[in-house]
Structure formats: structure tokens, C-alpha cells
Write an enzyme that holds these catalytic residues in place. Structure first.
Site, short mmCIF file in Angstrom:
data_model
loop_
_atom_site.label_atom_id
_atom_site.label_comp_id
_atom_site.label_asym_id
_atom_site.label_seq_id
_atom_site.Cartn_x
_atom_site.Cartn_y
_atom_site.Cartn_z
N LYS A 34 36.64 6.12 -86.21
CA LYS A 34 37.29 7.38 -86.68
C LYS A 34 37.92 8.15 -85.50
CE LYS A 34 34.47 10.54 -87.67
NZ LYS A 34 34.79 11.53 -86.47
N THR A 35 37.12 8.40 -84.63
CA THR A 35 37.53 9.23 -83.49
C THR A 35 38.76 8.31 -82.73
OG1 THR A 35 35.41 9.88 -82.95
CG2 THR A 35 36.91 10.29 -80.99
N ASP A 210 38.84 16.62 -88.99
CA ASP A 210 38.06 15.82 -88.67
C ASP A 210 36.79 16.11 -89.52
OD1 ASP A 210 36.52 13.52 -87.36
OD2 ASP A 210 35.93 14.74 -85.75
N GLU A 211 35.91 15.04 -89.68
CA GLU A 211 34.48 15.19 -90.52
C GLU A 211 35.13 16.13 -91.77
OE1 GLU A 211 32.08 13.62 -89.77
OE2 GLU A 211 31.98 13.13 -87.43
N GLN A 239 28.89 10.05 -96.06
CA GLN A 239 28.25 10.51 -94.93
C GLN A 239 27.93 12.31 -94.86
OE1 GLN A 239 28.31 8.76 -90.83
NE2 GLN A 239 30.17 7.68 -91.70
N ARG A 613 23.11 3.93 -88.06
CA ARG A 613 23.16 4.25 -86.57
C ARG A 613 23.03 2.90 -85.70
NH1 ARG A 613 26.29 7.32 -86.74
NH2 ARG A 613 26.46 6.64 -89.14
#
Length: 676
Positions: A34-35, A210-211, A239, A613
């Protein structure tokens, strides 16, 4: 030379990066880059000639904003003075500094933090005649936040409506705003003053969020008002784990309704985890009904099975985690920083911290306060430090008036002056002053209380000296340290002190009581361990001192194990992950089970975040019993464990202890073997 984006991105990433015009919804699964997509997208826009000043990228933390800007700078090798990469709240401040006068504030307004807000609520409440019992500033502040952001109404709380109105008036009177205002007021400004909104729309032609699954309804509205066609939002409804602070995964559906022409691109290739870990995550999250279908996949190969253990209790669970970490460090040359130990609540920290201390494993705590650094635990340990070493000035100052025994600030200032003058410890200075005749004491003790005089001061100091002297004799002699510490807690009336400190919140007081009980239990467990050869006060304090060792830095020793709540782990990844406490009542949390299906779905998303994770190995432990107050309560494995496809899991039951006859036979066999 132009960058070859096709060579550096997969097909979906490339599509997301180069689809610049029009509304775009990017569903970015965990570990899908994503980043990378966001930063490459900004770089691509700049390469196409879009001015920096026309791009606005919004995220949630200053750290994320700095990282995003830094990566764009690396990609473009440009100075970025005119690019706006900001948190929502920082951008709100920027808006208000320019146009706050339109809403009745001056441009130099103050921003109140939670402490300032509580103080204003208390002052306003007193002016309105609220009694101290009805003025829980924290609880009222949470209510006001919910009302202001339109997450709550006044139903059942109408008695605070006037207080809210006066609180709002007080903010304006002091030319101040609170944290919620940094979003709420810009929205009001844009709605009430179209010319201001037009100015921002004309400047920021390209908006990136973002997010997106973490946006609140107010943040969504700010974005919707600003967006003038070219808006891209990046998020993952699977998420969304912050509903308790206003986040709404429903904003993804709102975006689809408000921007019907939006394209949707799904990033499903995961670059982080093995196929086994992703299949487990997919198996769990597929049980949620309110989500967009997606299936993460990986090119990393199947990897190891997920290992699920059923330790007897929290102590056995913690020992298992510590022993496994040490084993993997030895057998696979892992570094401590390769491990993430994730828990649902920070009440689970204590047993794991104890196991890490026993095993000499360095660790760092995130998402909560380390058990041994909580105020009530530090208070008790400070008493123990002073009993062990009366010349420990730092710990003595912490407890000399805790609980309060009438020793005020002025008296302490003069006591410090006496110690400096005589070049001695505070303990020795106090002993001299407490035993000296009144004419020789030369100490006014003016700060002790309105009635206090020198005699009362010497009496208070004398009482403290006697207390520590008596407790020192008890603590340093014989065995049974935990019982002696319990007697100390009772002697100083510490639980009564906590009850007084938290009289407005029975829940907070009870939590503090339980922590003190956990400390006493911890000491008892430690002194009963077979390998505790020296169960003395000095040995206990040496053990706790390991928490602040300076030699365990990140250079040359493999860093530290990451012990954190699952909420704090979002956005992070570790080669090896432990999920501790996978029982119903812990995850899903008992509160979620009592509320509604939506709450259980959020708990499932939290479990999904925990699973994703892990890069290479995942261990999950589900305790058979856990301590509640003084008793052991039976546990049921988390319902989420059954949602992991069985073929992905290796289950481990604890080995049964051999009976006495078997032990005797083994011992006889070993004796014969080694004697021969």
C-alpha cells in the site's frame, strides 16, 4: 530519465499508480504494498507535470506522513516544499489558522489537550453547581466528544447538555479549540462559507487519503467536501479496528455511493507472508458478512504450518513463548527483534514480562504501559527499594508522602536544603531533624498544612522513619517475601489511598487493586520457582532492575522482542509472531460477546490483523485457565481458531507430567546407566 513503473510494480499496483484522473477506490489487502503504491502514485503525478501544490495526501499519524514524504523524496530526488502530506488534524489546524475568524476564533487560538479539556469541564461544572460526585471530567469529556462528532446523542445524558453548551462557550471565550474541533470546525467552515471551500478545491486538485477504513464520519465529510473529481482513497475494510475512536469501515460504502463513477482496484498479492498464513487469515475473515470479498495470495511458498498450543495457564503460556524464542534464536539464528508477541489487552503483559525477565530476554512494550512501570507498581517497588537501601533518595521522594502523611512541598524543599548543607542522604537528614530538639531543628515546615508546626513535622518524619525501619527488619529477614510485601501494603493503607484517588471511577480503582494483587502474586510465583535459589528482597529488586538495563540497546545484541497489543501492531510485520490468549472472552473480548454481531466482526478483524503481521512463522496459544482475581477460571478456545482451515494447523497439547511411579522408574534407570 523516466522511471519504468511497469518493471517495478505488479499489474494492479501499476493500474492504481497511473489512474490519476477521476475518483478511485484502492482496496489494499494486508502486506500488498500500500505505501509503495501511494508514494509511487505521487511520484508519477509529479513526473506527469502536476504541480506539487495541487496534491494533498492525508494520513493518520505524523510518522506515516514523514515516511510517505521521505519515500517520495527518494523516488523523485526533488525538494518538496509545496507538496502537502499531512495528518487530518494537522491539516485542520492549517485551515483554521487562515480562516478561524469566520467562525468567531482568532487566528492565534490554543489547542486544548485532554488535560486542558478536563480542567475546563471541571471549572464550568463548578460554576453551574455540579457536585464533585457528578463531575467525572474524563467520562463527560468522552460524551462531549461523541456529541460533537455526531457519534452520540443526548439520550440518557440530558443533564449534561447545559454543561456542554457552556463548555463550548468557554472554549471560544479562551480562544481555544479541542482536538475534535480540528476536524469539526473545518467542516463547519466549508459548509457555511462556500468561498473558502472553493479556494481549497481550486488549490488541491488531486486528493489522496491513506488508511481510509480508519476515517471517522467527520473526516470522511471533510474529504468529501474537498474532493473535486480527482480523489483516490486507499484502505482495507478487513483492517478496520478503531470503531471505539470513531472510525467507520462503512465509509468505503459511502465513497461508492457519493462517487458512483469511481473505479475500484484490488491489491491482493501479499509480499509479506507465506501462503499458509494468508490462507489462515482468509479463512478467518471470510466469516465476516459486512466486507468486500478479496483473497490474499503470496508467491513466497506454503511455509510452515501454524502452531497452536494449549498451555495450562498464563504462566505456562509465557514460559512457552520465552522458551520458543530462545530456541529459535539458537536454532535459526534469529534476532530478538524478529519476534512480535501480540496480546488483546495490556493486562496480559505481566506474565509475559515475568517470563522474559527470568529468561534474560530484552523486550520493548508498545500499546500500553509495561506492568512494572505502572504508577501503583512503581509505588510499591519504591517502598521496597527504600527498605533495601534507605539512602535511595529518588525512591524515597516518590513515597515519602504516598499515601499522604502530611509532608508538604515546602517541608520537602527545606529537607533537601538540609541534606545538601550536610552533604548527606535525605534519610540521614530526616533522622537528624526528627530527633533534634525543637530549637536545633531550625526547620519551619511551613508547607505541611495550615495547622502544622515544627512538632507535627518532626512527628510526621518520625512516623515515616519508624515505618521504614520496622518494614526493613521484616523484609530482610527470613523467607515469605510476598506475604511480607502484602503486610507492607496493608500497613501503609495503600488500597485505601487508591480508593480515595479514584473515587470517581470504581472501574479504575478496581483495575489498580488488581494490579497490586498481580504484583503480590508475581512475587509469590517467583519465590516458589525451583530455580529461584535466592528469594530475597535484594534478588527481587535486582530482577526488576533488568527492566531498565542500559546495556540492552539495539546494536550488536539483536535488539528487543516486541511485546504489544494487537492494535499497536497494525502496519508492522515480524518474521515470527506469537498471538497470546486466544480464548473466548479475551479475543473476541468479553465485552464484544455481550454487545452485538458488529462488535464480534470487529474482533475478528483484529484477529485477522494479528495473523497478517507474521511473515514466516505463526504461533497461537490458548490457555486452559486464566486467573480472575484470586481464582482460576476455565477458558474456551477462541471461536476464531475453529475458522482457520484445519489442514493449515498443527495442534499441540501440553505434555502430561509423569506420575510418581514413572518418575521413580526413570530415576532408577538413569542411576543404573551412569553408575555402570
Amino acid at each position: 530519465m523516466a522511471r519504468d513503473y511497469r518493471a517495478e510494480l505488479n499489474g494492479e499496483q501499476y493500474d492504481a499508480v497511473t489512474s490519476v484522473d477521476g475518483p478511485l477506490l484502492i482496496i489494499a489487502g494486508a502486506g500488498s504494498g500500500k505505501t509503495r503504491v501511494i508514494t509511487f502514485r505521487i511520484a508519477y503525478m509529479l513526473e506527469r507535470g502536476i504541480p506539487q501544490s495541487q496534491i494533498l495526501a492525508l494520513t493518520f499519524t505524523n510518522k506515516a506522513a514523514r515516511e510517505m514524504e521521505g519515500r517520495v523524496r527518494e523516488l523523485t530526488a526533488r525538494k518538496l516544499q509545496n507538496l502537502t502530506v499531512s495528518t487530518f488534524h494537522a491539516f485542520g489546524v492549517q485551515i483554521l489558522r487562515q480562516d478561524a475568524e469566520r467562525l468567531g476564533w482568532r487566528a492565534n487560538f490554543s489547542i486544548y489537550d485532554e488535560l486542558d479539556r478536563s480542567q475546563l469541564i471541571k471549572e464550568t461544572g463548578r460554576e453551574l453547581g455540579f457536585t464533585q460526585d457528578t463531575l467525572d471530567a474524563y467520562k463527560i469529556g468522552s460524551l462531549f466528544s461523541g456529541v460533537k462528532t455526531e457519534r452520540r446523542g443526548w439520550t440518557g445524558n440530558d443533564q449534561y447538555r447545559r454543561l456542554y453548551e457552556e463548555y463550548q462557550a468557554g472554549l471560544k471565550l479562551h480562544n481555544a479549540v479541542d482536538f475534535d474541533d480540528l476536524i469539526v470546525l473545518p467542516v463547519a467552515l466549508f459548509r457555511g462559507h462556500p468561498d473558502v471551500l472553493d479556494r481549497y478545491r481550486a488549490r488541491y486538485r488531486y486528493l489522496l487519503v491513506d488508511e481510509f477504513q480508519d476515517t471517522s464520519e467527520q473526516q470522511y465529510e471533510l474529504m468529501r467536501l474537498l474532493a473535486d473529481g480527482n480523489v483516490a482513497v486507499v484502505g482495507d475494510d478487513d483492517q478496520s479496528i478503531y470503531s471505539w475512536r470513531g472510525a467507520s469501515y462503512e465509509n468505503i460504502r459511502r465513497f461508492e455511493r457519493d462517487f458512483p463513477a469511481a473505479r475500484e482496484i484490488r491489491l491482493e498479492q501479499n509480499y509479506r507472508s507465506t501462503e499458509t498464513i494468508l490462507a489462515a487469515a482468509n479463512g478467518v475473515i471470510s466469516h465476516n458478512t459486512k466486507r468486500k470479498d478479496k483473497a490474499l495470495w503470496s508467491g513466497k511458498g506454503s511455509g510452515k504450518p501454524i502452531e497452536v498450543y494449549f498451555p495450562e495457564n498464563e504462566t505456562a503460556e509465557a514460559d512457552f513463548i520465552a522458551e520458543t524464542i530462545l530456541g529459535l534464536c539458537a536454532s535459526e539464528r534469529r534476532r530478538y527483534e524478529d519476534f512480535g508477541v501480540l496480546v488483546r489487552t495490556n493486562t496480559q503483559f505481566r506474565a509475559i514480562e515475568d517470563a522474559f525477565l527470568d529468561a534474560n530476554i530484552p523486550y520493548a512494550v508498545s500499546g500500553g504501559t509495561s506492568f512494572y512501570k505502572r504508577r501503583e507498581i512503581r509505588d510499591i517497588n519504591s517502598y521496597l527499594h527504600v527498605c533495601a537501601n534507605c539512602d535511595d533518595d529518588v525512591n524515597l521522594l516518590r513515597i515519602i508522602n504516598t499515601p499522604r502523611r502530611g509532608i508538604g512541598r515546602k517541608a520537602l524543599e527545606e529537607l533537601n536544603a538540609a541534606a545538601n548543607e550536610r552533604q548527606c542522604s535525605l534519610w540521614d537528614a530526616m533522622r537528624s531533624l526528627a530527633t533534634a530538639p525543637p530549637p536545633q531543628a531550625q526547620l519551619s515546615f511551613g508547607g505541611m498544612s495550615e495547622e502544622a508546626d515544627g512538632d507535627e513535622a518532626r512527628s510526621a518524619f518520625g512516623g515515616f522513619l519508624s515505618l521504614i525501619t520496622a518494614q526493613r527488619a521484616a523484609l530482610l529477614g527470613g523467607r515469605g517475601l510476598s506475604n511480607k510485601v502484602r503486610a507492607l501494603v496493608e500497613e501503609i493503607g495503600y488500597l485505601d489511598f487508591l480508593a480515595g484517588e479514584y473515587q470517581k471511577s470504581e472501574k479504575a480503582a478496581r483495575f489498580k487493586f488488581l494490579n497490586v494483587e498481580r504484583l503480590l502474586t508475581s512475587i509469590g510465583e517467583w519465590e516458589r520457582k525451583p530455580d529461584t535459589t535466592d528469594p530475597s528482597l535484594f534478588a527481587w529488586l535486582s530482577r526488576i532492575a533488568l527492566l531498565s538495563r542500559d546495556d540492552l540497546n539495539d546494536d550488536g545484541n539483536g535488539g528487543k522482542v516486541n511485546l504489544m497489543t494487537i492494535h499497536a501492531s497494525k502496519g508492522l510485520e515480524f518474521p515470527v509472531v506469537f498471538i497470546a490468549g486466544a480464548e473466548d472472552g479475551t479475543i473476541p473480548h468479553a465485552r464484544a460477546l455481550e454487545e452485538n454481531p458488529d462488535s464480534v466482526e470487529e474482533e475478528r478483524r483484529l484477529f485477522y490483523v494479528a495473523i497478517t503481521r507474521a511473515r514466516d512463522k505463526l504461533f497461537i496459544s490458548s490457555r486452559k485457565t486464566r486467573r480472575r482475581a484470586q481464582a482460576a477460571a476455565q477458558c474456551e478456545p477462541s471461536r476464531f481458531l475453529a475458522e482457520i482451515p484445519a489442514e493449515l494447523v498443527s495442534y499441540h497439547e501440553p505434555e502430561a507430567e509423569p506420575d510418581e511411579a514413572t518418575r521413580d522408574a526413570l530415576f532408577a534407570s538413569m542411576k543404573q546407566k551412569f553408575s555402570g
